[in-house]
Scaffold this motif. Structure first.
Motif, PDB file in Angstrom:
ATOM      1  N   SER A  15      13.373  14.218 -11.533  1.00  0.00           N
ATOM      2  CA  SER A  15      12.443  13.757 -10.510  1.00  0.00           C
ATOM      3  C   SER A  15      13.018  12.707  -9.568  1.00  0.00           C
ATOM      4  CB  SER A  15      11.175  13.188 -11.170  1.00  0.00           C
ATOM      5  OG  SER A  15      10.314  12.657 -10.204  1.00  0.00           O
ATOM      6  N   LEU A  16      14.242  12.195  -9.893  1.00  0.00           N
ATOM      7  CA  LEU A  16      14.836  11.133  -9.076  1.00  0.00           C
ATOM      8  C   LEU A  16      13.807  10.028  -8.824  1.00  0.00           C
ATOM      9  CD1 LEU A  16      17.056  13.131  -6.591  1.00  0.00           C
ATOM     10  CD2 LEU A  16      17.766  11.836  -8.586  1.00  0.00           C
ATOM     11  N   ASP A  17      13.764   9.089  -9.728  1.00  0.00           N
ATOM     12  CA  ASP A  17      12.721   8.057  -9.738  1.00  0.00           C
ATOM     13  C   ASP A  17      12.556   7.336  -8.406  1.00  0.00           C
ATOM     14  OD1 ASP A  17      12.232   8.691 -12.320  1.00  0.00           O
ATOM     15  OD2 ASP A  17      13.244   6.964 -13.207  1.00  0.00           O
ATOM     16  N   GLN A  18      13.655   7.084  -7.716  1.00  0.00           N
ATOM     17  CA  GLN A  18      13.542   6.354  -6.451  1.00  0.00           C
ATOM     18  C   GLN A  18      12.696   7.128  -5.440  1.00  0.00           C
ATOM     19  OE1 GLN A  18      14.569   3.227  -5.988  1.00  0.00           O
ATOM     20  NE2 GLN A  18      15.197   3.254  -8.134  1.00  0.00           N
ATOM     21  N   ASN A  19      12.920   8.432  -5.366  1.00  0.00           N
ATOM     22  CA  ASN A  19      12.133   9.257  -4.438  1.00  0.00           C
ATOM     23  C   ASN A  19      10.665   9.292  -4.849  1.00  0.00           C
ATOM     24  OD1 ASN A  19      14.458   9.819  -3.035  1.00  0.00           O
ATOM     25  ND2 ASN A  19      14.832  11.773  -4.059  1.00  0.00           N
ATOM     26  N   ARG A  20      10.428   9.371  -6.156  1.00  0.00           N
ATOM     27  CA  ARG A  20       9.050   9.397  -6.650  1.00  0.00           C
ATOM     28  C   ARG A  20       8.339   8.090  -6.308  1.00  0.00           C
ATOM     29  NH1 ARG A  20       7.108   8.459 -12.054  1.00  0.00           N
ATOM     30  NH2 ARG A  20       9.255   8.445 -12.802  1.00  0.00           N
ATOM     31  N   ALA A  21       9.055   6.971  -6.472  1.00  0.00           N
ATOM     32  CA  ALA A  21       8.446   5.677  -6.165  1.00  0.00           C
ATOM     33  C   ALA A  21       8.136   5.547  -4.681  1.00  0.00           C
ATOM     34  CB  ALA A  21       9.369   4.547  -6.616  1.00  0.00           C
ATOM     35  N   LYS A  22       9.058   6.014  -3.834  1.00  0.00           N
ATOM     36  CA  LYS A  22       8.849   5.910  -2.390  1.00  0.00           C
ATOM     37  C   LYS A  22       7.650   6.742  -1.940  1.00  0.00           C
ATOM     38  CE  LYS A  22      13.661   4.892  -1.208  1.00  0.00           C
ATOM     39  NZ  LYS A  22      14.915   5.407  -0.594  1.00  0.00           N
ATOM     40  N   SER A  23       7.390   7.852  -2.646  1.00  0.00           N
ATOM     41  CA  SER A  23       6.307   8.746  -2.230  1.00  0.00           C
ATOM     42  C   SER A  23       4.931   8.109  -2.399  1.00  0.00           C
ATOM     43  CB  SER A  23       6.377  10.060  -3.003  1.00  0.00           C
ATOM     44  OG  SER A  23       6.014   9.863  -4.365  1.00  0.00           O
ATOM     45  N   VAL A  24       4.828   7.086  -3.262  1.00  0.00           N
ATOM     46  CA  VAL A  24       3.537   6.439  -3.478  1.00  0.00           C
ATOM     47  C   VAL A  24       3.481   5.029  -2.918  1.00  0.00           C
ATOM     48  CG1 VAL A  24       4.035   5.339  -5.710  1.00  0.00           C
ATOM     49  CG2 VAL A  24       1.721   6.187  -5.256  1.00  0.00           C
ATOM     50  N   LYS A  25       4.637   4.495  -2.558  1.00  0.00           N
ATOM     51  CA  LYS A  25       4.742   3.081  -2.180  1.00  0.00           C
ATOM     52  C   LYS A  25       3.795   2.692  -1.048  1.00  0.00           C
ATOM     53  CE  LYS A  25       8.474  -0.309  -1.557  1.00  0.00           C
ATOM     54  NZ  LYS A  25       8.468  -0.833  -2.918  1.00  0.00           N
ATOM     55  N   GLY A  26       3.683   3.518  -0.025  1.00  0.00           N
ATOM     56  CA  GLY A  26       2.900   3.142   1.139  1.00  0.00           C
ATOM     57  C   GLY A  26       1.450   3.612   1.100  1.00  0.00           C
ATOM     58  N   LEU A  27       1.054   4.247   0.015  1.00  0.00           N
ATOM     59  CA  LEU A  27      -0.309   4.747  -0.066  1.00  0.00           C
ATOM     60  C   LEU A  27      -1.271   3.617  -0.416  1.00  0.00           C
ATOM     61  CD1 LEU A  27       0.228   8.119  -1.950  1.00  0.00           C
ATOM     62  CD2 LEU A  27       0.097   7.711   0.511  1.00  0.00           C
ATOM     63  N   GLY A  28      -2.369   3.489   0.336  1.00  0.00           N
ATOM     64  CA  GLY A  28      -3.326   2.423   0.135  1.00  0.00           C
ATOM     65  C   GLY A  28      -4.296   2.685  -0.987  1.00  0.00           C
ATOM     66  N   ILE A  29      -5.129   1.682  -1.256  1.00  0.00           N
ATOM     67  CA  ILE A  29      -6.151   1.782  -2.289  1.00  0.00           C
ATOM     68  C   ILE A  29      -7.531   1.927  -1.659  1.00  0.00           C
ATOM     69  CG2 ILE A  29      -7.233   0.580  -4.235  1.00  0.00           C
ATOM     70  CD1 ILE A  29      -4.519  -0.769  -4.737  1.00  0.00           C
ATOM     71  N   LYS A  30      -7.785   1.128  -0.609  1.00  0.00           N
ATOM     72  CA  LYS A  30      -9.083   1.178   0.063  1.00  0.00           C
ATOM     73  C   LYS A  30      -9.025   2.058   1.294  1.00  0.00           C
ATOM     74  CE  LYS A  30     -10.810  -3.389  -1.339  1.00  0.00           C
ATOM     75  NZ  LYS A  30     -11.319  -4.684  -0.812  1.00  0.00           N
ATOM     76  N   ASP A  31     -10.218   2.438   1.780  1.00  0.00           N
ATOM     77  CA  ASP A  31     -10.373   3.142   3.057  1.00  0.00           C
ATOM     78  C   ASP A  31      -9.450   4.358   3.148  1.00  0.00           C
ATOM     79  OD1 ASP A  31     -12.199   1.189   3.860  1.00  0.00           O
ATOM     80  OD2 ASP A  31     -10.571  -0.105   4.586  1.00  0.00           O
ATOM     81  N   ARG A  32      -9.547   5.209   2.140  1.00  0.00           N
ATOM     82  CA  ARG A  32      -8.696   6.413   2.130  1.00  0.00           C
ATOM     83  C   ARG A  32      -9.378   7.596   2.790  1.00  0.00           C
ATOM     84  NH1 ARG A  32      -4.403   6.554  -1.350  1.00  0.00           N
ATOM     85  NH2 ARG A  32      -3.994   8.473  -0.205  1.00  0.00           N
ATOM     86  N   GLY A  33     -10.572   7.413   3.332  1.00  0.00           N
ATOM     87  CA  GLY A  33     -11.323   8.534   3.917  1.00  0.00           C
ATOM     88  C   GLY A  33     -10.728   9.008   5.213  1.00  0.00           C
TER      89      GLY A  33
END
Length: 432
Positions: A414-432
């Motif tokens: 899975s190449l951990d660095q790529n997996r981490a980058k894929s979620v890094k910028g995703l927010g928690i609030k206001d995802r609508g």
């Protein structure tokens, strides 16, 4: 009857010197210990069975040491805890032993010690010397993570007590070694019963299948840059550390294990281990299991490190065919270095690298993994860096993994660095 465990088998070299046709050459303290058990426990029979099993693996020191640890625990447990002859253990006994390995009694656990027995005699070993038990020895040892120890030292604090925990990999070894022991006793006619370890049900309760070494045991690019640059600074300041720089670069560049650099009983690495086929350089090695292999050599290593080191030895820049010059020597030119000495050199480089990182204002987070690093991390670091740019079959061949799944699971999972980058910028609030 004894109440506490003692070491039953000595060092690799002293074990090989035993007369296996009798028990009178054993340490007197061991024979006295065995004869102090009630006759119905058949302590001597169990001991001889284990000794014979270990003798069949005495052609390799690392294998002997690993097997001695696990099967010695089994013998001591059968006598002191189960109070049953070793060769009469059954499936339910082995299940109890496995449970004990997961949580041994506190009197069976101690700090890591270097010696099992202490010699009593003059400054030089002699046949008249006697040996006593190292009273700090225990069958199980608590290993305190290097990172924890270093942080405590840096902050002038004592290391807090750590509870014993057997790793999944170690439990897998218990299954493998003890299973092999019982199979040995069947093959040698010492018992006619079925192998009790292999009949243990629900093995998943005790071990994880397909355990692989984590690629987390790798330095970050920043940490590796500090390590190689520190070795270069050390070499520039003291010519004796040209050898240190060469060792660091060689372990990293060729994905070597420590035994590949130190050598084995039947093989020692020389400059002639390097071979040029007219187009590419290769390093010929005898690795684990005495298997011969060749590792492809990168150009930068040849140009920047091999040639440099050979020049400091007043040798021609490139090795000649079947050249007998030892790959590494002592400062006085004697062939070969011990694995302990090489590990100490690498640790010195790691320590100086950490100090440079501190002096240059790097954060604790940026330094953290380097505190835990050991020599073997250089192999993992190189493979982790190279995996995105190399075909898996090529990397497998140079790492000398028997199974491609080991390479796949360790370095291509899975190449951990790529997996981490894929979620890094995703927010928690206001995802609508």
């Amino acid at each position: 009857m004894p109440a506490s465990p003692i070491p039953l088998f000595d060092t690799y070299n002293r074990f090989r010197d035993l007369n296996f046709s009798r028990v009178s050459d054993e340490q007197p303290v061991v024979t006295q210990y065995l004869f102090s058990f009630p006759s119905e426990l058949k302590a001597q029979d169990g001991y001889l069975a284990v000794r014979g099993f270990l003798k069949s693996y005495s052609n390799n020191e690392a294998t002997f040491n690993s097997y001695r640890t696990h099967v010695e625990r089994l013998l001591l447990w059968s006598l002191l805890i189960a109070k049953k002859p070793l060769l009469e253990l059954r499936r339910h006994d082995c299940e109890s032993f496995l449970e004990f390995c997961l949580q041994p009694g506190p009197e069976w656990i101690g700090p890591i010690v270097k010696s099992r027995f202490s010699r009593v005699g003059g400054s030089k070993a002699a046949e008249t010397d006697t040996y006593i038990i190292n009273d700090k020895w225990r069958p199980f040892n608590v290993k305190i993570d290097k990172q924890i120890r270093k942080v405590a030292t840096e902050n002038s604090k004592d290391v807090e007590d750590t509870a014993y925990k057997m790793s999944a990999g170690s439990m897998g070894q218990v299954f493998a070694v003890c299973g092999s022991f019982f199979q040995y006793t069947i093959d040698e006619g010492l018992t006619s019963e079925a192998n009790p370890i292999r009949s243990v049900k629900q093995k998943s309760n005790y071990k994880q299948r397909n355990t692989v070494m984590s690629s987390g045991k790798a330095l970050t690019p920043l940490q590796w840059n500090y390590v190689i640059e520190t070795a270069e600074v050390m070499a520039a300041e003291d010519p004796r550390h040209e050898r240190t720089l060469f060792i660091v670069a060689t372990l990293f560049s060729l994905y070597l294990r420590i035994s590949d650099l130190v050598g084995r009983d039947n093989w020692k690495p020389t400059m002639g281990s390097f071979e040029f086929d007219g187009e590419n350089w290769w390093f010929n090695v005898v690795g684990k299991g005495n298997k011969s292999a060749k590792v492809s050599v990168r150009d930068e290593y040849i140009e920047d490190y091999l040639k440099r080191y050979r020049t400091t030895l007043s040798l021609p820049p490139l090795p000649s065919y079947k050249e007998s010059t030892p790959l590494v020597t002592t400062v006085r030119g004697r062939a070969g270095l011990s694995d302990r000495y090489i590990r100490a050199l690498i640790q010195m480089v790691f320590d100086k690298s950490l100090q440079r990182m501190k002096d240059e204002g790097q954060t604790d987070l940026e330094m953290d993994k380097l505190r835990s690093a050991s020599l073997h991390w250089l192999r993992h670091t190189a493979a982790t860096f190279d995996a995105p740019f190399r075909d898996i079959k090529d990397l497998q061949a140079d790492l000398r993994h028997e199974s491609m799944s080991t390479t796949q699971n360790t370095y291509y999972n899975s190449l951990d660095q790529n997996r981490a980058k894929s979620v890094k910028g995703l927010g928690i609030k206001d995802r609508g």
